[in-house]
Design a protein around this motif. Sequence first.
Motif, short mmCIF file in Angstrom:
data_model
loop_
_atom_site.label_atom_id
_atom_site.label_comp_id
_atom_site.label_asym_id
_atom_site.label_seq_id
_atom_site.Cartn_x
_atom_site.Cartn_y
_atom_site.Cartn_z
N GLY A 1 -18.12 -28.14 -13.82
CA GLY A 1 -19.52 -28.56 -13.78
C GLY A 1 -20.12 -28.37 -12.40
N HIS A 2 -21.42 -28.59 -12.29
CA HIS A 2 -22.12 -28.43 -11.01
C HIS A 2 -22.80 -29.74 -10.65
CE1 HIS A 2 -21.82 -24.28 -12.51
NE2 HIS A 2 -21.82 -23.92 -11.25
N ASP A 3 -22.52 -30.25 -9.47
CA ASP A 3 -23.24 -31.41 -8.94
C ASP A 3 -24.17 -30.90 -7.84
OD1 ASP A 3 -24.18 -33.66 -7.65
OD2 ASP A 3 -22.25 -34.18 -6.76
N TYR A 4 -25.44 -30.71 -8.21
CA TYR A 4 -26.43 -30.26 -7.22
C TYR A 4 -27.11 -31.44 -6.55
CZ TYR A 4 -26.02 -25.70 -9.48
OH TYR A 4 -25.54 -24.53 -9.99
N LYS A 5 -27.04 -32.61 -7.18
CA LYS A 5 -27.84 -33.75 -6.73
C LYS A 5 -27.44 -34.20 -5.31
CE LYS A 5 -29.86 -38.10 -8.20
NZ LYS A 5 -29.80 -38.66 -6.83
N CYS B 1 -14.34 -17.50 -9.64
CA CYS B 1 -13.63 -17.96 -10.83
C CYS B 1 -13.40 -19.46 -10.68
CB CYS B 1 -12.31 -17.21 -10.98
SG CYS B 1 -11.46 -17.61 -12.52
N TRP B 2 -13.83 -20.23 -11.68
CA TRP B 2 -13.78 -21.69 -11.59
C TRP B 2 -13.47 -22.30 -12.95
CZ3 TRP B 2 -18.12 -18.73 -11.87
CH2 TRP B 2 -19.13 -19.13 -12.74
N PRO B 3 -12.94 -23.51 -12.95
CA PRO B 3 -12.56 -24.15 -14.21
C PRO B 3 -13.78 -24.46 -15.07
CG PRO B 3 -11.54 -25.27 -12.33
CD PRO B 3 -12.57 -24.34 -11.78
N ALA C 1 -11.17 -26.92 -8.16
CA ALA C 1 -11.19 -25.88 -7.12
C ALA C 1 -11.85 -24.61 -7.65
CB ALA C 1 -9.77 -25.59 -6.67
N GLU C 2 -11.95 -23.61 -6.81
CA GLU C 2 -12.61 -22.34 -7.18
C GLU C 2 -12.15 -21.24 -6.24
OE1 GLU C 2 -16.79 -22.89 -7.64
OE2 GLU C 2 -17.19 -20.81 -8.19
N TYR C 3 -12.09 -20.02 -6.74
CA TYR C 3 -11.91 -18.85 -5.88
C TYR C 3 -13.23 -18.11 -5.74
CZ TYR C 3 -6.81 -18.53 -5.29
OH TYR C 3 -5.52 -18.73 -4.91
N TYR C 4 -13.55 -17.67 -4.54
CA TYR C 4 -14.62 -16.72 -4.28
C TYR C 4 -13.97 -15.49 -3.61
CZ TYR C 4 -18.85 -19.74 -4.81
OH TYR C 4 -19.88 -20.53 -5.28
N TRP C 5 -14.52 -14.32 -3.89
CA TRP C 5 -14.10 -13.14 -3.14
C TRP C 5 -15.29 -12.22 -2.99
CZ3 TRP C 5 -12.58 -14.54 -7.93
CH2 TRP C 5 -12.88 -13.69 -8.98
N THR D 1 -20.39 -13.28 -11.04
CA THR D 1 -20.72 -12.55 -9.81
C THR D 1 -22.07 -13.05 -9.33
OG1 THR D 1 -19.62 -10.53 -10.62
CG2 THR D 1 -20.98 -10.32 -8.67
N SER D 2 -22.11 -13.50 -8.06
CA SER D 2 -23.37 -13.89 -7.43
C SER D 2 -23.85 -12.74 -6.55
CB SER D 2 -23.19 -15.13 -6.54
OG SER D 2 -22.78 -16.24 -7.30
N PHE D 3 -25.13 -12.40 -6.66
CA PHE D 3 -25.74 -11.36 -5.82
C PHE D 3 -26.81 -12.03 -4.97
CE2 PHE D 3 -24.43 -9.48 -9.83
CZ PHE D 3 -23.73 -8.34 -9.45
N THR E 1 -27.34 -19.33 -1.54
CA THR E 1 -27.33 -20.05 -2.82
C THR E 1 -27.60 -21.53 -2.58
OG1 THR E 1 -24.93 -20.38 -2.67
CG2 THR E 1 -25.69 -18.41 -3.84
N LYS E 2 -27.95 -22.24 -3.65
CA LYS E 2 -28.18 -23.69 -3.54
C LYS E 2 -26.93 -24.40 -3.03
CE LYS E 2 -30.19 -25.84 -7.08
NZ LYS E 2 -30.60 -26.11 -8.49
N GLY E 3 -25.80 -24.05 -3.59
CA GLY E 3 -24.54 -24.70 -3.25
C GLY E 3 -24.35 -25.97 -4.06
N HIS E 4 -23.12 -26.34 -4.22
CA HIS E 4 -22.81 -27.51 -5.06
C HIS E 4 -21.42 -28.06 -4.80
CE1 HIS E 4 -21.44 -23.83 -7.18
NE2 HIS E 4 -20.40 -24.57 -7.51
N PHE E 5 -21.24 -29.34 -5.10
CA PHE E 5 -19.92 -29.91 -5.39
C PHE E 5 -19.68 -29.69 -6.88
CE2 PHE E 5 -21.02 -32.57 -1.64
CZ PHE E 5 -19.83 -32.56 -0.95
N ILE F 1 -34.10 -14.49 -4.45
CA ILE F 1 -33.10 -14.86 -3.44
C ILE F 1 -31.70 -14.54 -3.94
CG2 ILE F 1 -32.23 -16.70 -1.92
CD1 ILE F 1 -35.20 -15.91 -1.48
N TYR F 2 -31.39 -14.94 -5.17
CA TYR F 2 -30.10 -14.53 -5.72
C TYR F 2 -30.11 -14.49 -7.24
CZ TYR F 2 -28.82 -19.60 -6.14
OH TYR F 2 -28.77 -20.95 -6.42
N ARG F 3 -29.16 -13.72 -7.75
CA ARG F 3 -28.94 -13.59 -9.20
C ARG F 3 -27.48 -13.92 -9.46
NH1 ARG F 3 -28.41 -8.87 -11.11
NH2 ARG F 3 -28.45 -7.65 -9.20
N VAL F 4 -27.20 -14.44 -10.64
CA VAL F 4 -25.81 -14.70 -11.02
C VAL F 4 -25.57 -14.13 -12.42
CG1 VAL F 4 -24.02 -16.45 -11.36
CG2 VAL F 4 -25.83 -16.87 -9.69
N GLN F 5 -24.47 -13.42 -12.58
CA GLN F 5 -24.02 -12.96 -13.89
C GLN F 5 -22.75 -13.74 -14.21
OE1 GLN F 5 -23.54 -8.65 -13.13
NE2 GLN F 5 -25.10 -8.41 -14.71
#
Length: 185
Positions: free
Chosen positions: A157-161, A151-153, A96-100, A70-72, A85-89, A49-53
């Motif tokens: 961290g990732h909150d998937y729960k 690009c993220w700080p 915050a975060e930038y996506y492009w 980079t998410s593919f 993607t799963k997605g997260h807080f 479904i997706y890959r992340v580098q």
Amino acid sequence: LISSPGVMIDLTSGTLTGDVVESEKRLKDLAGVFVNESLRARMDPATIIYRVQTHVAEKEGMEGGLFYGTSFVYPGLVGDEYFMTKGHFHSKIDRAEYYWCIQGEGMLILMDIHGKCWAEKMVAGSLHYISGYIAHRIANTGRSLLAVGACWPSDAGHDYKTITDKGFMARLRKIDGVPQLIPVR
Ligand code: M6P
Ligand code: ZN
């Protein structure tokens, strides 16, 4: 005094080479992520479904640093719901975060802490600022690979729960051939 870059980004594909950590998510890793869980469980578990580098420039959790990824996301559907993607807080929820978008067509799906959802179209070159307190996931709405830079700080961290427990309150579904953000239930 002058060094060569330790990481390279192919600007047309988003592919990283060099000092990079690779990860991937297949259908078998995404139980409960799609609305139609019984269909997901019946589909080929090896489907990617997706890959992340990720360029992990700092220790995870380090305050003041940044990560690049980079998410593919591959094209496809689970029923009428686009591969995503799963997605997260963020664990530090104010981060915050930038996506492009680098290539392909997609949608950035956003949700606030009250469950209100909205989405932004992604096309090559689109820039998306995701403020703190906003959950984020990306879906591929096209027929080719979607590549998204991020690009993220390094202390975000990732909150998937929160997502695993409640899910996103709206889902991006292909209805009459076009993506629509449909509230759950
Ligand atoms: C981007 C960044 C990463 C994230 C990845 C995959 O590269 O936001 O932090 O891990 O996308 O998204 P997810 O973790 O939601 O599966
Ligand atoms: Zn994030």
